[in-house]
Write a protein that holds these residues in place. Structure first.
Motif, mmCIF file in Angstrom:
data_model
loop_
_atom_site.group_PDB
_atom_site.id
_atom_site.type_symbol
_atom_site.label_atom_id
_atom_site.label_comp_id
_atom_site.label_asym_id
_atom_site.label_seq_id
_atom_site.Cartn_x
_atom_site.Cartn_y
_atom_site.Cartn_z
ATOM 1 N N GLU A 198 -25.795 61.160 47.804
ATOM 2 C CA GLU A 198 -24.423 60.866 49.444
ATOM 3 C C GLU A 198 -24.636 62.210 49.650
ATOM 4 N N ARG A 214 -26.199 58.942 56.022
ATOM 5 C CA ARG A 214 -26.460 58.659 54.520
ATOM 6 C C ARG A 214 -27.184 58.267 54.396
ATOM 7 N N SER A 273 -31.075 59.611 51.976
ATOM 8 C CA SER A 273 -30.939 58.673 51.082
ATOM 9 C C SER A 273 -31.762 59.287 49.823
#
Length: 314
Positions: free
Chosen positions: A198, A213, A217
């Motif tokens: 993350e 995020r 990812s």
């Protein structure tokens, strides 16, 4: 005006940042407005690919945006100095690209969309900038330099050409060559196929953590060009997560350097433009930095890469 202090040199236009700083910042805000219109209507795509703009033979475009049972497109035409809104029912509107405030541009484009029956909602503040003046209140950014912006568009065209050829060597998941209006950069990204840790919270001004995020990812190697970071802008490449030893890896050409504060390799635009073979110089930078990320990150290169001309021999 940049016209008297810059010059175009072949396919790689020369444009000093100091010669168009005010026009650049205004254009940045205008592209954010147009990008946010696309964001409101386009269906979601991984890594936020649905929000970007694309380089065209005349400027920058949203490409086709679905709306109800039809579609529309918005294009910055830097040749004729117009912003065109075209709808699938045949209707259209145009705005003149000239010196005007962000507030006026925002009012004009939202008014034009309303006349076309296109209802748009957006968060009316810019992202990824420290000073996020609401668009309806931004009278600070109000410059348009058509000569400089055409040179910038020429830089995008040249970078797009080389990024596109670089992309053709990769058969794994890879982004289009697209323009992110948040940071005002043209980018292309390759993915290993593995999930990434993350992304740390914070770090990007006026950008929700959920955006970064999603963007980070998946393990990636990314490259781009933006009008900053040097006298005439710069190219960059980085890996996320950054593998051990990446910063110390040899990346060509010799003018490339690793910037530890940004966590990326950079190459000044002027180095590329002044090279005997600019396309080859930039390509060398992109390929050598990717190899560093892929080798040190243990990517499955045999599966992810291919000769882009392999099908010609079948």
């Amino acid at each position: 005006m940049a016209k008297h202090r810059t010059q175009q040199a072949g396919a790689w236009p020369r444009l000093r940042l100091e010669d168009w700083a005010e026009a650049r910042d205004t254009l940045h805000m205008w592209t954010q407005i147009v990008g946010k219109i696309r964001l409101d209507h386009a269906p979601p795509a991984n890594q936020w690919w649905q929000v970007t703009l694309y380089v065209t033979p005349r400027g920058l475009s949203t490409s086709t945006i679905p709306y109800r049972t039809g579609a529309f497109e918005i294009e910055f035409d830097f040749v004729d100095r117009r912003l065109g809104i075209r709808v699938s029912d045949g209707s259209r509107r145009e705005l003149v690209l000239e010196s005007k405030s962000v507030a006026q541009f925002y009012a004009e484009i939202m008014g034009a969309l309303g006349e076309l029956g296109i209802h748009t909602r957006m968060y009316p503040r810019p992202n990824e900038v420290a000073l996020a003046i609401p668009f309806p209140e931004d009278h600070r950014h109000a410059a348009y330099d058509p000569y400089a912006i055409r040179l910038f568009w020429g830089q995008l065209l040249s970078a797009h050409r080389v990024f596109g050829e670089f992309r053709s060597h990769f058969v794994g998941k890879a982004s289009p060559v697209h323009f992110f209006w948040g940071a005002m950069d043209l980018a292309a990204t390759r993915f290993s196929g593995r999930s990434a840790p993350e992304h740390p919270a914070g770090g990007v001004p006026n950008l929700p953590d959920r955006v970064t995020r999603e963007a980070y990812s998946v393990e990636l190697s990314s490259c781009g060009f933006w009008p900053g970071g040097g006298e005439e802008g710069g190219f960059y490449t980085y890996a996320y997560p950054e593998p051990a030893g990446f910063a110390d890896h040899m990346v060509r050409p010799e003018a490339a350097s690793y910037q530890r504060d940004a966590g990326e390799f950079v190459l000044p635009y002027e180095t590329v433009a002044a090279a005997a073979d600019p396309d080859r110089t930039l390509s060398e930078f992109l390929h050598s930095a990717y190899v560093a990320a892929a080798e040190l990150g243990d990517w499955d290169r045999a599966v992810l890469e291919a000769d882009p001309h392999h099908w010609e021999h079948r």
